[in-house]
Design a protein around this motif. Sequence first.
Motif, PDB file in Angstrom:
ATOM      1  N   ALA A 140      -7.942 -13.594  -0.283  1.00 37.33           N
ATOM      2  CA  ALA A 140      -6.557 -13.412  -0.733  1.00 37.33           C
ATOM      3  C   ALA A 140      -6.519 -12.799  -2.134  1.00 37.33           C
ATOM      4  CB  ALA A 140      -5.822 -14.747  -0.715  1.00 37.33           C
ATOM      5  N   TRP A 141      -7.383 -13.255  -3.023  1.00 38.72           N
ATOM      6  CA  TRP A 141      -7.383 -12.680  -4.375  1.00 38.72           C
ATOM      7  C   TRP A 141      -7.914 -11.254  -4.388  1.00 38.72           C
ATOM      8  CZ3 TRP A 141      -4.633 -13.935  -8.320  1.00 38.72           C
ATOM      9  CH2 TRP A 141      -4.155 -15.226  -8.445  1.00 38.72           C
ATOM     10  N   VAL A 142      -8.869 -10.961  -3.505  1.00 35.37           N
ATOM     11  CA  VAL A 142      -9.304  -9.567  -3.362  1.00 35.37           C
ATOM     12  C   VAL A 142      -8.149  -8.733  -2.824  1.00 35.37           C
ATOM     13  CG1 VAL A 142     -10.865  -8.008  -2.144  1.00 35.37           C
ATOM     14  CG2 VAL A 142     -11.740 -10.136  -3.082  1.00 35.37           C
ATOM     15  N   GLY A 143      -7.356  -9.305  -1.911  1.00 30.33           N
ATOM     16  CA  GLY A 143      -6.191  -8.607  -1.394  1.00 30.33           C
ATOM     17  C   GLY A 143      -5.176  -8.301  -2.483  1.00 30.33           C
ATOM     18  N   ARG A 144      -4.954  -9.244  -3.386  1.00 33.71           N
ATOM     19  CA  ARG A 144      -4.030  -8.998  -4.488  1.00 33.71           C
ATOM     20  C   ARG A 144      -4.562  -7.909  -5.414  1.00 33.71           C
ATOM     21  NH1 ARG A 144      -2.161 -15.250  -5.888  1.00 33.71           N
ATOM     22  NH2 ARG A 144      -0.483 -15.335  -4.325  1.00 33.71           N
ATOM     23  N   ALA A 145      -5.865  -7.941  -5.669  1.00 36.41           N
ATOM     24  CA  ALA A 145      -6.457  -6.878  -6.488  1.00 36.41           C
ATOM     25  C   ALA A 145      -6.321  -5.528  -5.799  1.00 36.41           C
ATOM     26  CB  ALA A 145      -7.929  -7.193  -6.762  1.00 36.41           C
ATOM     27  N   LEU A 146      -6.472  -5.546  -4.483  1.00 38.91           N
ATOM     28  CA  LEU A 146      -6.318  -4.315  -3.707  1.00 38.91           C
ATOM     29  C   LEU A 146      -4.884  -3.799  -3.794  1.00 38.91           C
ATOM     30  CD1 LEU A 146      -7.562  -2.298  -1.685  1.00 38.91           C
ATOM     31  CD2 LEU A 146      -6.922  -3.890   0.141  1.00 38.91           C
ATOM     32  N   ALA A 147      -3.912  -4.706  -3.784  1.00 34.51           N
ATOM     33  CA  ALA A 147      -2.508  -4.300  -3.896  1.00 34.51           C
ATOM     34  C   ALA A 147      -2.255  -3.592  -5.219  1.00 34.51           C
ATOM     35  CB  ALA A 147      -1.600  -5.521  -3.751  1.00 34.51           C
ATOM     36  N   ASP A 188       5.192   9.555  -3.120  1.00 32.43           N
ATOM     37  CA  ASP A 188       3.900   8.867  -3.160  1.00 32.43           C
ATOM     38  C   ASP A 188       3.998   7.542  -3.911  1.00 32.43           C
ATOM     39  OD1 ASP A 188       2.661  10.857  -1.703  1.00 32.43           O
ATOM     40  OD2 ASP A 188       2.049  11.987  -3.483  1.00 32.43           O
ATOM     41  N   ALA A 189       4.758   7.529  -4.994  1.00 34.45           N
ATOM     42  CA  ALA A 189       4.921   6.290  -5.759  1.00 34.45           C
ATOM     43  C   ALA A 189       5.655   5.240  -4.939  1.00 34.45           C
ATOM     44  CB  ALA A 189       5.661   6.566  -7.065  1.00 34.45           C
ATOM     45  N   LEU A 190       6.678   5.671  -4.187  1.00 38.66           N
ATOM     46  CA  LEU A 190       7.419   4.744  -3.346  1.00 38.66           C
ATOM     47  C   LEU A 190       6.538   4.203  -2.234  1.00 38.66           C
ATOM     48  CD1 LEU A 190      10.104   3.415  -2.596  1.00 38.66           C
ATOM     49  CD2 LEU A 190      10.666   5.463  -1.256  1.00 38.66           C
ATOM     50  N   LEU A 191       5.747   5.079  -1.595  1.00 40.24           N
ATOM     51  CA  LEU A 191       4.833   4.648  -0.549  1.00 40.24           C
ATOM     52  C   LEU A 191       3.821   3.654  -1.087  1.00 40.24           C
ATOM     53  CD1 LEU A 191       3.697   4.916   2.330  1.00 40.24           C
ATOM     54  CD2 LEU A 191       2.351   6.872   1.525  1.00 40.24           C
ATOM     55  N   ALA A 192       3.278   3.942  -2.276  1.00 43.68           N
ATOM     56  CA  ALA A 192       2.309   3.032  -2.890  1.00 43.68           C
ATOM     57  C   ALA A 192       2.935   1.678  -3.184  1.00 43.68           C
ATOM     58  CB  ALA A 192       1.760   3.654  -4.177  1.00 43.68           C
ATOM     59  N   ALA A 193       4.169   1.686  -3.659  1.00 43.59           N
ATOM     60  CA  ALA A 193       4.848   0.425  -3.968  1.00 43.59           C
ATOM     61  C   ALA A 193       5.075  -0.400  -2.707  1.00 43.59           C
ATOM     62  CB  ALA A 193       6.172   0.710  -4.673  1.00 43.59           C
ATOM     63  N   ILE A 194       5.456   0.256  -1.607  1.00 42.30           N
ATOM     64  CA  ILE A 194       5.692  -0.467  -0.353  1.00 42.30           C
ATOM     65  C   ILE A 194       4.391  -1.061   0.172  1.00 42.30           C
ATOM     66  CG2 ILE A 194       6.394  -0.221   2.052  1.00 42.30           C
ATOM     67  CD1 ILE A 194       8.389   1.905   1.149  1.00 42.30           C
ATOM     68  N   LEU A 195       3.327  -0.243   0.185  1.00 39.83           N
ATOM     69  CA  LEU A 195       2.027  -0.740   0.652  1.00 39.83           C
ATOM     70  C   LEU A 195       1.533  -1.889  -0.209  1.00 39.83           C
ATOM     71  CD1 LEU A 195       0.134   2.564   1.550  1.00 39.83           C
ATOM     72  CD2 LEU A 195       0.856   0.776   3.126  1.00 39.83           C
ATOM     73  N   ALA A 196       1.661  -1.748  -1.521  1.00 36.90           N
ATOM     74  CA  ALA A 196       1.201  -2.798  -2.432  1.00 36.90           C
ATOM     75  C   ALA A 196       1.982  -4.088  -2.210  1.00 36.90           C
ATOM     76  CB  ALA A 196       1.335  -2.329  -3.882  1.00 36.90           C
ATOM     77  N   ALA A 197       3.290  -3.964  -2.004  1.00 37.50           N
ATOM     78  CA  ALA A 197       4.119  -5.158  -1.780  1.00 37.50           C
ATOM     79  C   ALA A 197       3.726  -5.860  -0.482  1.00 37.50           C
ATOM     80  CB  ALA A 197       5.592  -4.772  -1.749  1.00 37.50           C
ATOM     81  N   ILE A 198       3.454  -5.075   0.563  1.00 39.35           N
ATOM     82  CA  ILE A 198       3.056  -5.662   1.841  1.00 39.35           C
ATOM     83  C   ILE A 198       1.733  -6.412   1.695  1.00 39.35           C
ATOM     84  CG2 ILE A 198       2.290  -5.112   4.176  1.00 39.35           C
ATOM     85  CD1 ILE A 198       4.332  -2.836   4.196  1.00 39.35           C
ATOM     86  N   ILE A 199       0.763  -5.791   1.023  1.00 41.34           N
ATOM     87  CA  ILE A 199      -0.544  -6.426   0.870  1.00 41.34           C
ATOM     88  C   ILE A 199      -0.441  -7.663  -0.014  1.00 41.34           C
ATOM     89  CG2 ILE A 199      -2.884  -6.089  -0.010  1.00 41.34           C
ATOM     90  CD1 ILE A 199      -2.593  -3.117   0.688  1.00 41.34           C
ATOM     91  N   TRP A 200       0.271  -7.557  -1.133  1.00 46.41           N
ATOM     92  CA  TRP A 200       0.397  -8.687  -2.060  1.00 46.41           C
ATOM     93  C   TRP A 200       1.090  -9.869  -1.373  1.00 46.41           C
ATOM     94  CZ3 TRP A 200      -1.148  -9.306  -7.218  1.00 46.41           C
ATOM     95  CH2 TRP A 200      -0.686 -10.446  -7.852  1.00 46.41           C
ATOM     96  N   THR A 201       2.183  -9.582  -0.667  1.00 43.48           N
ATOM     97  CA  THR A 201       2.913 -10.649   0.017  1.00 43.48           C
ATOM     98  C   THR A 201       2.073 -11.279   1.115  1.00 43.48           C
ATOM     99  OG1 THR A 201       5.010  -9.524  -0.444  1.00 43.48           O
ATOM    100  CG2 THR A 201       5.018 -11.205   1.282  1.00 43.48           C
ATOM    101  N   GLY A 202       1.378 -10.443   1.871  1.00 46.85           N
ATOM    102  CA  GLY A 202       0.521 -10.968   2.935  1.00 46.85           C
ATOM    103  C   GLY A 202      -0.591 -11.840   2.402  1.00 46.85           C
ATOM    104  N   ALA A 203      -1.188 -11.448   1.276  1.00 49.40           N
ATOM    105  CA  ALA A 203      -2.245 -12.255   0.671  1.00 49.40           C
ATOM    106  C   ALA A 203      -1.704 -13.603   0.228  1.00 49.40           C
ATOM    107  CB  ALA A 203      -2.863 -11.506  -0.508  1.00 49.40           C
ATOM    108  N   GLY A 204      -0.533 -13.595  -0.402  1.00 53.27           N
ATOM    109  CA  GLY A 204       0.071 -14.849  -0.837  1.00 53.27           C
ATOM    110  C   GLY A 204       0.419 -15.759   0.330  1.00 53.27           C
ATOM    111  N   ASN A 205       0.960 -15.176   1.402  1.00 54.90           N
ATOM    112  CA  ASN A 205       1.275 -15.974   2.585  1.00 54.90           C
ATOM    113  C   ASN A 205       0.024 -16.581   3.205  1.00 54.90           C
ATOM    114  OD1 ASN A 205       4.014 -15.483   2.387  1.00 54.90           O
ATOM    115  ND2 ASN A 205       3.980 -13.745   3.781  1.00 54.90           N
ATOM    116  N   SER A 206      -1.069 -15.825   3.205  1.00 53.78           N
ATOM    117  CA  SER A 206      -2.328 -16.342   3.749  1.00 53.78           C
ATOM    118  C   SER A 206      -2.800 -17.552   2.957  1.00 53.78           C
ATOM    119  CB  SER A 206      -3.398 -15.249   3.731  1.00 53.78           C
ATOM    120  OG  SER A 206      -3.030 -14.161   4.557  1.00 53.78           O
ATOM    121  N   LEU A 207      -2.659 -17.491   1.637  1.00 50.99           N
ATOM    122  CA  LEU A 207      -3.032 -18.637   0.799  1.00 50.99           C
ATOM    123  C   LEU A 207      -2.177 -19.858   1.116  1.00 50.99           C
ATOM    124  CD1 LEU A 207      -3.729 -17.315  -2.823  1.00 50.99           C
ATOM    125  CD2 LEU A 207      -5.285 -18.572  -1.340  1.00 50.99           C
ATOM    126  N   ARG A 208      -0.874 -19.664   1.218  1.00 53.00           N
ATOM    127  CA  ARG A 208       0.016 -20.794   1.480  1.00 53.00           C
ATOM    128  C   ARG A 208      -0.239 -21.400   2.849  1.00 53.00           C
ATOM    129  NH1 ARG A 208       3.473 -17.498  -1.552  1.00 53.00           N
ATOM    130  NH2 ARG A 208       4.191 -16.360   0.270  1.00 53.00           N
TER     131      ARG A 208
END
Length: 433
Positions: A236-243, A274-294
Motif C-alpha cells: 500500500a505504501w509503495v502504491g502511494r509512492a507510485l501515485a 496530460d496533467a489531468l490524466l495524471a491527477a486522475i490516475l494518481a487519485a485512483i491509485i492513492w485511494t485504492g492503496a488507502g482502501n486496501s490498508l483499511r
Amino acid sequence: MDESGKPQDPQESGQDRPPQPPENAPEGSQAPPRPPDSPRGTDQESTGTKAPGGGILMGRPFGVPVYVAPSWFLVAALITWVFGGQLERVLPELGAARYLVSLFFAVAFYASVLVHELAHTVAALRFKLPVRRIQLQFFGGVSEIEKESETPGREFVLAFVGPLLSLVLAGVFYVGMRLVAPDTVPGVLLAGLMISNLIVAVFNLLPGLPLDGGRMLRAVVWKITGRPMSGTVAAAWVGRALAVTVLIGLPLLTHTGALGRAPEEIGGADSLTDALLAAILAAIIWTGAGNSLRMARLRERLPDLTARTLTRRAIPIETDTPLSEALRRANDAGARALVVVDRQGFPTALVREAAIVGVPEHRRPWVAVGSLAQDLKDGMRVGAELAGEDLLDHLRATPATEYLVIEHTGAIYGVLSAADVERAFVAAMARPS
C-alpha cells in the motif's frame, strides 16, 4: 394521576427506561455492516438490467455477472474521439467512417480488459474463492472476489494471471499485425490493440496496491514475513509512492518529449490533458492503496467481533406482561433486552427497543409487551459462538434490528442488536494499527 385522569406509572423515576446499549459503544447506525470484499447484493437476472451498485448486466461467463458501469460509456466516447483523430492522419480516406472504426476499437479494447478480469475470476474459482461480479468501468475493470487467498502463493498466482493474459493478447495481436498490411484498417486496429494490451499489462505489473503488481508484492512480503498484514502495508505504501510518481512524472515525461513527441509539438491543451490524466490516475491509485490498508486492518479485527461479546443480557417475559413491569424486572436484573416466551418458556419473539422508546411512560402499564414484539423468524436465532464474517453474513441473510442469541444447547443467552454490531464494526475500523 396525570392530566388525563389515568394513574401514572409508579416507576417513572427511571426504573422503566428501555434497555440501553453498552455504554462504551461509539455512535453508529442501525444497519449491520458489510465485511470487506464480501458484498452480497441481489443481482438482476436478465441481461440489460441495472446492477444494484450501478451498471448494466451484460452476461454471466462462468456464472459470474459482468456489469458495464455508466462511466464506461464516457471513456468509450473519449477513446472513439482520440483514436478517430489518429486514424485521420493514418487513413484519411476513411472520412467520417473512422469514428465507426474507433468505436469498434474501444469495444475491442474493453473486451481485452474483460479477458484480463476473467483470468482473475477463473483463478479465483479454481481456488474456491467466490466472485461476486466483474465490473467494467472508468480506467479498466474490477473483479470483486469475496474472500482472501489462503496462502501467499495463491495470492501471487491470482494477481499475476491478469497481466499474463494481457501480455498473451498483446502477442496475439502482434502476430496478427504482422500478417496484414500496416496501412489498412485491420493493421491499424491490430497495432492499437497490441499496444493497448501491452500498456495494460505493464501498468498492472507496477508494484503498488491496488494494481496487480501490488498484490504480487504483497504476496512476496507475506511469504517472507509470514504476516499478510505486513505485505499489505508494504504494498500500500509503495502504491502511494507510485501515485505521487505518476502525478509528477507523467507530465514531466510529456513535457520533455520522452513519450515520443517533440517538445515544440506539445501545446498548452496537451499539457493540461496530460496533467489531468495524471491527477486522475494518481487519485485512483492513492485511494485504492488507502482502501486496501483499511480493509486489511478490518480483516485482522473481524474475528474479535463475536456474538457472545456483543450480546445484551436479556430476561424472558410472557406476552401479556405490562411493559412497565417488564422494564422493572429487566432493570432489577441488570438486563438490557426482553425476550417474549410462551408458557413453557420457549422464546417466540423479541421486544423491539425502538417500539419501547415509542411508548410514553404513562401508557406503559397498559401496554403488553407482546404488542411490541417481533416474532422470531428463520435466521433471527444466532449462535453465541458466531464471529467475524460468519456473523456478519448471518445478519445480512436475515435483516433485523435485534436477534436472539442462543447457546449450542438451545438455551437463551441474550439479544444481539444490529446497532451494537455496527458500533463495534466502526470502532474496529477506527483503532490505529
